[in-house]
Design an enzyme around this catalytic site. Sequence first.
Site, PDB file in Angstrom:
ATOM      1  N   TYR A  12      44.091  41.210   2.179  1.00  0.00           N
ATOM      2  CA  TYR A  12      42.767  41.428   2.792  1.00  0.00           C
ATOM      3  C   TYR A  12      42.756  39.938   2.004  1.00  0.00           C
ATOM      4  O   TYR A  12      40.861  39.785   2.522  1.00  0.00           O
ATOM      5  CB  TYR A  12      42.168  42.884   2.978  1.00  0.00           C
ATOM      6  CG  TYR A  12      40.721  43.237   2.657  1.00  0.00           C
ATOM      7  CD1 TYR A  12      39.822  42.806   4.210  1.00  0.00           C
ATOM      8  CD2 TYR A  12      40.568  43.923   1.613  1.00  0.00           C
ATOM      9  CE1 TYR A  12      38.906  43.141   4.026  1.00  0.00           C
ATOM     10  CE2 TYR A  12      39.190  43.771   1.609  1.00  0.00           C
ATOM     11  CZ  TYR A  12      38.440  43.632   2.695  1.00  0.00           C
ATOM     12  OH  TYR A  12      37.124  44.002   1.799  1.00  0.00           O
ATOM     13  N   LYS A  39      39.470  36.982   1.856  1.00  0.00           N
ATOM     14  CA  LYS A  39      37.189  37.537   1.501  1.00  0.00           C
ATOM     15  C   LYS A  39      37.491  35.963   0.300  1.00  0.00           C
ATOM     16  O   LYS A  39      36.566  35.331   0.258  1.00  0.00           O
ATOM     17  CB  LYS A  39      37.439  38.793   1.104  1.00  0.00           C
ATOM     18  CG  LYS A  39      37.562  40.266   1.910  1.00  0.00           C
ATOM     19  CD  LYS A  39      36.481  39.463   2.728  1.00  0.00           C
ATOM     20  CE  LYS A  39      35.803  40.990   3.397  1.00  0.00           C
ATOM     21  NZ  LYS A  39      34.866  40.815   5.030  1.00  0.00           N
ATOM     22  N   SER A  67      34.146  40.852  -1.141  1.00  0.00           N
ATOM     23  CA  SER A  67      34.597  42.345  -1.543  1.00  0.00           C
ATOM     24  C   SER A  67      35.012  42.441  -3.070  1.00  0.00           C
ATOM     25  O   SER A  67      35.309  40.850  -3.114  1.00  0.00           O
ATOM     26  CB  SER A  67      36.037  42.887  -0.899  1.00  0.00           C
ATOM     27  OG  SER A  67      36.432  43.736  -1.880  1.00  0.00           O
TER      28      SER A  67
END
Length: 338
Positions: free
Chosen positions: A145, A149, A121
């Site tokens: 989050y 990643k 991302s």
Amino acid sequence: MSSLDGTVLVTGGAGYIGSHTVRALREAGRDVVVYDSLELGRREAVIDAPLVIGNIADSDLVTATCNEHGVTQLVHFAAYKAVGESMKSPAKYWRNNVAGSVELYEACLAAGVHDVVFSSSCSVNGTPAAVPVSEDAPIHPESVYAESKAMVERILHWCGQTTPLRSVALRYFNAAGASFDARIGEDWTYSQNLVPLAMKALLLGNPRLTVFGNDYDTPDGTCIRDYIHVDDLADAHVRALDYLGSGGDTTVLNIGTGVGSSVLEVLEATARAAGEDVPHDIMDRRPGDPVITYADASLANATLGWRARYGLIEIIDSAYAWHRQQVDRSLPRESQES
């Protein structure tokens, strides 16, 4: 045998981007097996691809699936992705997104699978210091989050140094849209993304869409993002597998259009597609929202021969067709006939 001659294991293949990628792989003539817990995925989104229901941390099941189906390449989508939830329940994200990925890669290595395409991302960069954002921009996650990643990207880097595993981490910008035949698309039930929320406000009228801030230093005062059609994302995964199957080295690539669209531009495109305005309210800014971010995708073009084919109009038109169809299907027959 080249890894391109075997089956592709797609974790999270019953999800939004995963299901579009499964379809693109099958259209490219690849054999596919989907591996999904169905916690957030939809069985019907897999269409007719083989489906194994399981958790990525179940090493025995992953290895057995690879051996049974002749898997030679992996596309890894399976992850939790709600930014707000990640800040409230961080351990859930460390366990699934990070520890689960480690178990998955180890199980695949045990089955002789050495090619991995990872769903990363652009959020790993946080608020970018400059745009367009290139792959060498500082890594500065601003949520659990995003950190999960970034951590898996580092794990893949070191896997490439210490094992036969080679990988392509694709840093998506804002995935949106649906298949052009309206067969698969994004379920708005759990999504916090602008396009499905705008469609929900338009088609259901409740809740109204909240626009966070209209006083930014942008042409219309709202935040600007790089929206990329989900079919373009799927194409990037197919090309990344081809790249690895042809001996490509571990790398990280931005996947975006290189064009920024504001929140109000998205709403204007939606109103054009639907013939009516999106009900919305302007609220105060939301903490942590970057003002402007869009991709420099030139490395993906040079490495994979990939570039985005579709723009905001195709994204909105395909999304509207998909969501309109879902609403129509959910109405009682007498409502459809009235």
